[in-house]
Motif scaffolding. Structure first.
Motif, PDB file in Angstrom:
ATOM      1  N   ASP A  85      25.276  42.751  86.721  1.00 17.82           N
ATOM      2  CA  ASP A  85      26.598  42.769  86.088  1.00 17.82           C
ATOM      3  C   ASP A  85      26.411  43.449  84.730  1.00 17.82           C
ATOM      4  O   ASP A  85      25.654  42.951  83.888  1.00 17.82           O
ATOM      5  CB  ASP A  85      27.091  41.330  85.912  1.00 17.82           C
ATOM      6  N   ASN A  87      28.036  43.523  82.098  1.00 24.61           N
ATOM      7  CA  ASN A  87      28.446  42.794  80.895  1.00 24.61           C
ATOM      8  C   ASN A  87      27.454  41.721  80.470  1.00 24.61           C
ATOM      9  O   ASN A  87      27.547  41.172  79.378  1.00 24.61           O
ATOM     10  CB  ASN A  87      29.827  42.151  81.116  1.00 24.61           C
ATOM     11  N   PRO A 124      24.184  44.038  76.135  1.00 24.26           N
ATOM     12  CA  PRO A 124      24.668  44.176  77.526  1.00 24.26           C
ATOM     13  C   PRO A 124      24.000  45.301  78.310  1.00 24.26           C
ATOM     14  O   PRO A 124      23.696  46.365  77.771  1.00 24.26           O
ATOM     15  CB  PRO A 124      26.164  44.464  77.346  1.00 24.26           C
ATOM     16  N   LYS A 126      25.139  47.298  80.312  1.00 26.91           N
ATOM     17  CA  LYS A 126      25.870  48.569  80.430  1.00 26.91           C
ATOM     18  C   LYS A 126      25.347  49.627  79.444  1.00 26.91           C
ATOM     19  O   LYS A 126      25.604  50.816  79.619  1.00 26.91           O
ATOM     20  CB  LYS A 126      27.376  48.372  80.248  1.00 26.91           C
TER      21      LYS A 126
END
Ligand SMILES: Nc1ncnc2c1ncn2[C@@H]1O[C@H](COP(=O)(O)OP(=O)(O)OP(=O)(O)O)[C@@H](O)[C@H]1O
Length: 217
Positions: A85, A87, A124, A126
């Motif tokens: 994920d 986040n 994070p 990402k």
């Protein structure tokens, strides 16, 4: 050990007929095949996240036979950094796996240091590059403490330095009596760390000693 007997692998096509294999602790196994031959499908099947109608996969310990669901927490498979994920942080995943796999011996700080992740592990995912995510993924195996590691192209995105660290990690974990099966592209030099290589193709799964082709030397 994990034993695979008379396994068929079927997706859109039949990838394997009557496949047999064993994974013994204290050994490193490579899984080699051409693209699309079924490496990921086989790893998913051994991990129990997909099932096959024909064949059996079981676990033997002290002459007792256990089914795959009973193997839970003894085996770890995290297929790809695409499963993350974006986040969450790498640290979230390391702490989650350590807790879920009940591995009190794992020292997350040591894993973070080993893979040189201090600068980014608490931000994070990402923001990570592919190689940064892949190092987190490899760290998950260590913190799981699982006896059996199934790895799908574990060196993807790694630079030379990280590949060397991966090789050292495998040697260390072999010394801790782990059984490790990992896939990579055909004839990758990373197979030199293996004791045995399973070759999947044309519907069969054949095991050979790694040294037969010059690996492991
Ligand atoms: N869920 C699915 N539904 C239909 N076909 C599938 C499914 N999963 C895999 N396949 C097909 O099964 C074959 C084997 O796929 P798999 O991903 O296991 O190969 P692979 O050896 O890991 O490939 P690569 O080396 O490219 O990663 C491919 O033809 C693929 O399209």
């Amino acid at each position: 050990m994990i034993k695979i007997e008379d396994l068929d692998l079927v997706t859109r096509e039949k990838l394997l007929y009557n496949g047999n294999a064993e994974l013994k602790r204290g050994f490193i196994y490579g899984l080699s095949a051409r693209n699309g031959s079924g490496k990921t499908t086989l790893l998913r099947t051994i991990a129990g996240i997909r099932s096959e109608t024909k064949g059996s996969i079981y676990y033997i310990s002290n002459h007792e036979i256990y089914s795959l669901p009973e193997l839970k927490r003894k085996l770890f498979y995290y297929e790809s950094s695409e499963w993350f994920d974006p986040n969450l942080t790498g640290f979230d995943y390391l702490t989650f796996i350590q807790r879920e796999w009940s591995n009190k011996n794992a020292c997350i700080d040591d894993v973070v240091d080993y893979w040189e992740m201090n600068q980014y592990i608490k931000i994070p995912i990402k923001t990570y590059s592919l190689g940064m995510k892949q190092r987190v993924l490899l760290g998950l195996y260590e913190v799981s403490g699982a006896e059996y590691w199934l790895m799908d192209e574990p060196t993807i995105g790694l630079d030379t330095n990280s590949i060397e660290k991966f090789e050292k990690l495998l040697a260390r974990e072999k010394g801790k009596n782990k059984a490790i099966l990992f896939s990579s592209h055909q004839d990758d030099r990373i197979y030199k760390v293996c004791d045995y290589i399973y070759e999947l193709g044309n519907g069969s799964l054949v095991m050979r000693e790694a040294s037969q082709k010059g690996e492991n030397r």
